[in-house]
Design a protein around this motif. Sequence first.
Motif, short mmCIF file in Angstrom:
data_model
loop_
_atom_site.label_atom_id
_atom_site.label_comp_id
_atom_site.label_asym_id
_atom_site.label_seq_id
_atom_site.Cartn_x
_atom_site.Cartn_y
_atom_site.Cartn_z
N LEU A 310 0.85 -1.20 0.00
CA LEU A 310 0.00 0.00 0.00
C LEU A 310 0.88 1.25 0.00
N PHE A 311 0.54 2.21 -0.86
CA PHE A 311 1.26 3.47 -0.96
C PHE A 311 0.25 4.61 -0.78
N GLY A 312 0.50 5.51 0.19
CA GLY A 312 -0.49 6.56 0.42
C GLY A 312 0.03 7.74 1.23
N ASP A 313 -0.87 8.71 1.41
CA ASP A 313 -0.57 9.96 2.12
C ASP A 313 -1.86 10.49 2.72
N SER A 314 -1.93 10.54 4.03
CA SER A 314 -3.17 10.97 4.70
C SER A 314 -3.58 12.39 4.31
N ALA A 315 -2.61 13.26 4.02
CA ALA A 315 -2.92 14.65 3.66
C ALA A 315 -3.66 14.76 2.34
N GLN A 316 -3.61 13.68 1.53
CA GLN A 316 -4.29 13.70 0.24
C GLN A 316 -5.60 12.92 0.26
N LYS A 317 -6.13 12.67 1.44
CA LYS A 317 -7.44 12.03 1.55
C LYS A 317 -8.52 13.07 1.27
N ILE A 318 -9.21 12.92 0.13
CA ILE A 318 -10.15 13.97 -0.28
C ILE A 318 -11.57 13.45 -0.52
N TYR A 319 -11.82 12.20 -0.22
CA TYR A 319 -13.16 11.65 -0.38
C TYR A 319 -13.79 11.42 1.00
N ASN A 320 -15.13 11.34 1.02
CA ASN A 320 -15.80 11.04 2.28
C ASN A 320 -15.40 9.66 2.78
N ARG A 321 -15.17 8.75 1.84
CA ARG A 321 -14.69 7.43 2.20
C ARG A 321 -13.17 7.49 2.38
N GLY A 322 -12.58 6.36 2.71
CA GLY A 322 -11.13 6.32 2.86
C GLY A 322 -10.73 6.33 4.32
N ALA A 323 -9.42 6.18 4.55
CA ALA A 323 -8.90 6.12 5.92
C ALA A 323 -7.49 6.70 5.94
N SER A 324 -7.09 7.18 7.10
CA SER A 324 -5.73 7.68 7.24
C SER A 324 -4.75 6.51 7.20
N ILE A 325 -3.52 6.81 6.84
CA ILE A 325 -2.51 5.74 6.82
C ILE A 325 -2.27 5.21 8.24
N ASP A 326 -2.42 6.07 9.25
CA ASP A 326 -2.30 5.60 10.65
C ASP A 326 -3.35 4.54 10.95
N ASP A 327 -4.60 4.81 10.54
CA ASP A 327 -5.69 3.86 10.82
C ASP A 327 -5.49 2.55 10.05
N ILE A 328 -5.03 2.67 8.81
CA ILE A 328 -4.79 1.45 8.01
C ILE A 328 -3.69 0.62 8.64
N THR A 329 -2.62 1.28 9.08
CA THR A 329 -1.50 0.56 9.70
C THR A 329 -1.94 -0.11 10.99
N ALA A 330 -2.72 0.60 11.80
CA ALA A 330 -3.18 0.04 13.08
C ALA A 330 -4.06 -1.19 12.86
N ALA A 331 -4.87 -1.15 11.79
CA ALA A 331 -5.78 -2.27 11.54
C ALA A 331 -5.07 -3.48 10.93
N LEU A 332 -4.17 -3.23 10.00
CA LEU A 332 -3.53 -4.35 9.29
C LEU A 332 -2.24 -4.82 9.96
N ARG A 333 -1.60 -3.91 10.71
CA ARG A 333 -0.39 -4.24 11.47
C ARG A 333 0.74 -4.74 10.57
N TYR A 334 0.88 -4.09 9.41
CA TYR A 334 2.00 -4.38 8.51
C TYR A 334 3.14 -3.41 8.79
N ARG A 335 4.32 -3.77 8.34
CA ARG A 335 5.47 -2.87 8.45
C ARG A 335 5.16 -1.60 7.65
N ARG A 336 5.42 -0.44 8.27
CA ARG A 336 5.23 0.84 7.57
C ARG A 336 6.58 1.51 7.37
N LEU A 337 6.83 1.91 6.14
CA LEU A 337 8.05 2.63 5.78
C LEU A 337 7.68 4.02 5.31
N PHE A 338 8.59 4.96 5.55
CA PHE A 338 8.31 6.35 5.23
C PHE A 338 9.26 6.85 4.13
N LEU A 339 8.69 7.55 3.16
CA LEU A 339 9.50 8.24 2.17
C LEU A 339 9.82 9.62 2.72
#
Length: 541
Positions: A310-339
């Motif tokens: 998964l590749f994303g950026d919470s600041a570019q969440k512009i739809y009513n749907r969707g989730a922050s990268i923090d919430d996705i990481t907390a739910a899936l518990r995968y390794r998160r890397l930062f650019l």
Amino acid sequence: MRLEKWFISNLDDSQRQIIIRDPNENLIVQGSAGSGKTNLAIHRAVQASAFSDSYAIVVYTMALKRMVAYGLEALDLDKEKIVYDWAWEHRGFDLIGDVYCRGNIKSVNSHPVYFLIQDEKVYKFESSRLGSYTVNANGVKIDSKFKRLETSIDPSFIRDMGSYSISTNVEIIDGNNFIQQGEIYYFIEISNKNVFIVQNGEIRQFEKVQSYDQGKKDYPNGLLVSIDFADWVAETYYRNFGRRISWFREIPVEFGIDITNPEMVLIPSGTLFRKAESKIDYLIVDEAQDFDVSDYQYRFLPKVNKSISLFGDSAQKIYNRGASIDDITAALRYRRLFLKYNYRLPKSIAKVAQDIVYPSIDLLSDNMKDGGNSDYPQYPKPVIQKFESKDKELEAILNKIRLEDLDDVAILVPLESDVKYVHDFFSKNGVQTQVLYRTGKIAPYRTINTLDFTNNDLPCILTYHAAKGTEFDNVFVPFANSADIPDRNAFYVACTRASHSLTISFSAKKITEYLTNVNPDAIVERNVPDDAWIGTRPIKK
């Protein structure tokens, strides 16, 4: 986006740690606008392709799909491995190209039936001994008289719905020898036995089979495709093909097939697609913040065989749907890397963009555009300008493009109706553009999609939402009026598409409040009165 920007060289440490990860590892990558997320998503696909042909990139929008397909092709990957969310859910992998079928011109007494649009009324002309009209086709008089019949057909139906084909070499002449003025069409009765697709000038042919299951049984190694439509089309297409229910197998192209033959019919918004595997080895999602956590848990992960990235950026969440990268990481518990670094935005634009979002973010500390040497005067400051009207805004954009011979240009606007407005304005001034918009929100409507990210000469007109994930050298953001931009993050997305210059304009009394926190020293203001700003601005030095 220019071709050379798809190739990553001189990797920084944050990019390298992603490139070296095992493709079989589930991964979340977070990075700001311009950090190279989409490039790295495609390079993740390059890695996956070395292990398996079963991989795909999923995005949320059609425009981003077009751009990523361009990137895949640039890196010698299958450009049909990119899907947008709705198609992924309902179809599978779309084949890219124009779709045709065979058709027969409707006739009476062995002569074509013609339809004349005159003064926005439709008249039908058909062969009859009682007729008083003659017809010349290709300069030759047809050996029959034609009678004129009034119809109740809406001219837009003939022009837009695809059952009719315009004829430019036919003259209809009345009894007084006057040529009838107007648009002349003939009606096509289509056949559903074969479909054709034109891809980069090459024709592929498909023959109808009884069903998908029977086709797989009879031709286990053959390619099976079905047909769908992006928009409302003439009833004859639904009657002959249905939607996603007719299946075809690929066969060798018949000798002498000529797409320019009048009996070859372009199917409006026709799309051929092949089914996606029930399980796919490697799934890559770009703009991951556009999807809910439940999408990953219940729609995506059940289809993944080996890994999801998964590749994303919470600041570019512009739809009513969707989730922050923090919430996705907390739910899936995968390794998160930062650019870490930003390579798209010049510092001159980053100074403005970082204060559009609230709270402000830091786009300067890790800005490596041109090695960090991208501030003014190396790059121009963003311009904010007030005009008397929308047309004056567009006149200024058009003049700047022409005078400075700009290419790789985007004009980003709030609404689809604005896209059409800008497109029509440029067309009236003799400038061809590439666009994506729907002609309405209530059926019947059409999707106009002429996007070609390989052509940097044509200005690209998109909504803020459609522009997500794209990049252009020169970005214009007109109509930035206070009442016309409902979403702060969407405006941020628009302004961060620029890799060289950014021009924002408005014509209402007030400019969008999303620029209020921008440092006045970071911009060039032209004809902007003090009372156009909403709220308290930072003090200019």
